[in-house]
Scaffold this motif. Structure first.
Motif, PDB file in Angstrom:
ATOM      1  N   TRP A  74     -24.689  53.308 -13.091  1.00 44.67           N
ATOM      2  CA  TRP A  74     -23.592  52.554 -13.711  1.00 44.67           C
ATOM      3  C   TRP A  74     -22.478  52.296 -12.703  1.00 44.67           C
ATOM      4  N   HIS A  75     -22.134  53.321 -11.922  1.00 45.67           N
ATOM      5  CA  HIS A  75     -21.071  53.145 -10.938  1.00 45.67           C
ATOM      6  C   HIS A  75     -21.471  52.115  -9.879  1.00 45.67           C
ATOM      7  N   SER A  78     -21.306  48.620 -11.504  1.00 44.65           N
ATOM      8  CA  SER A  78     -19.940  48.161 -11.770  1.00 44.65           C
ATOM      9  C   SER A  78     -19.170  47.878 -10.487  1.00 44.65           C
ATOM     10  N   ASP A  79     -19.442  48.645  -9.429  1.00 46.96           N
ATOM     11  CA  ASP A  79     -18.698  48.463  -8.181  1.00 46.96           C
ATOM     12  C   ASP A  79     -19.246  47.321  -7.329  1.00 46.96           C
ATOM     13  N   HIS A  81     -21.528  44.675  -8.431  1.00 44.62           N
ATOM     14  CA  HIS A  81     -22.232  43.620  -9.157  1.00 44.62           C
ATOM     15  C   HIS A  81     -22.019  42.257  -8.499  1.00 44.62           C
TER      16      HIS A  81
END
Length: 300
Positions: A74-75, A78-79, A81
């Motif tokens: 997820w990190h 999100s960082d 993309h």
């Protein structure tokens, strides 16, 4: 009439262990390929997957531990993309351009080249005789601010007096298109080469125009080559980082550049592994969807 005697041919006698030896021979023949895949695919993939589950609080100095930290995915998404979507976009545009140019070129070689066919095929693969890096550096010179391409575009007012091509998406996509074009041409050529010319003649005998004959006969028969060429072009293009590094700027960074920096500069192995796995999963999902929609599931 005398009765005809029917003699039965005795069945061949097979040694009890002959079938066993044949089955063992098959395993022996595939053993080198299995060892190769194990060493250079399974082991690296396991290592990459382990990296994606590292404790994000670790470091190169203190070491990493596999803590099954699934939040890494997820990190990473999100960082990073932005570069991830940019890579898919650049690869998709370059693949579309390669498809248009590559199909026309492959069709000309397979159907119209005649005795020049082998010469044109050699010209298609000739760029492979030099390194990928050298070819990309050549494009950097061609698209330079003082190069003839920019000067010509400025002269015809396509670019402004201060316009440039380097450090733009145009340069990156152009480099990707050039470097991966042979991967599109060769599979399409192989499919077109197998098309029976009598089928096209039959379409003409049935009053089909050349365009209709192409759409109903040539194009469907060449679809395996089209699908193979697009996959061979899109997959490596999505993970490419050399073209973005040499022809682009930080605004054109692709996901390959980010993964390289995370592994070699930042030392954030957890984020690098997670981002790599995400890229692989996205590409695999797109490939399966594309192959099924194109009706060539036998390629999987």
């Amino acid at each position: 009439m005398a009765a005809t005697e029917v003699t039965e041919t005795p069945a061949p006698v097979v040694a009890p262990d002959a079938g066993k030896r044949r089955s063992l021979t098959g395993y022996v023949l595939i053993l080198p390929a299995a060892v190769w895949l194990g060493l250079f695919f399974v082991v690296p993939f396991y290592s990459l997957l382990a990296n994606s589950l590292f404790d994000p609080n670790g470091s190169v100095l203190t070491g990493y531990k596999v803590t099954y930290h699934f939040a890494n995915f997820w990190h990473a998404l999100s960082d990073y993309h932005g570069p991830l979507l940019r890579s898919l976009w650049y690869a998709g545009v370059a693949t579309a351009i390669c498809l248009v140019i590559g199909y026309v070129l492959a069709y000309a070689i397979a159907m119209k080249a005649g005795r020049w066919k082998n010469v044109l095929l050699v010209l298609v693969v000739a760029p492979f005789f030099t390194s990928f890096l050298l070819r990309t550096l050549s494009w950097k010179l061609i698209l330079g601010d003082n190069g003839w391409v920019v000067n010509t575009l400025q002269a015809v007012h396509v670019l402004g007096s201060n316009g440039r091509l380097l450090a733009t998406p145009v340069a990156v996509i152009a480099g990707i298109t050039y470097n991966f074009l042979p991967f599109m041409v060769l599979p399409i050529y192989a499919s077109l080469e197998k098309v029976d010319g009598r089928l096209i003649e039959a379409a003409g005998d049935l009053y089909a125009s050349p365009i209709r004959a192409f759409g109903k006969v040539t194009l469907p028969l060449s679809m395996p080559g089209v699908v193979g060429g697009t996959l061979l072009t899109f997959i490596p293009a999505a993970g490419d980082y050399i073209n973005a590094a040499l022809l682009g700027s930080p605004n054109q960074r692709m996901v390959g550049n980010v993964i390289q920096d995370l592994f070699t500069t930042t030392g954030d192995y957890a984020a690098a592994g997670a981002l790599s796995v995400i890229l692989m999963v996205i590409i695999l999902a797109l490939v399966v969807f594309y192959v099924r929609k194109s009706g060539t599931e036998e390629l999987l």
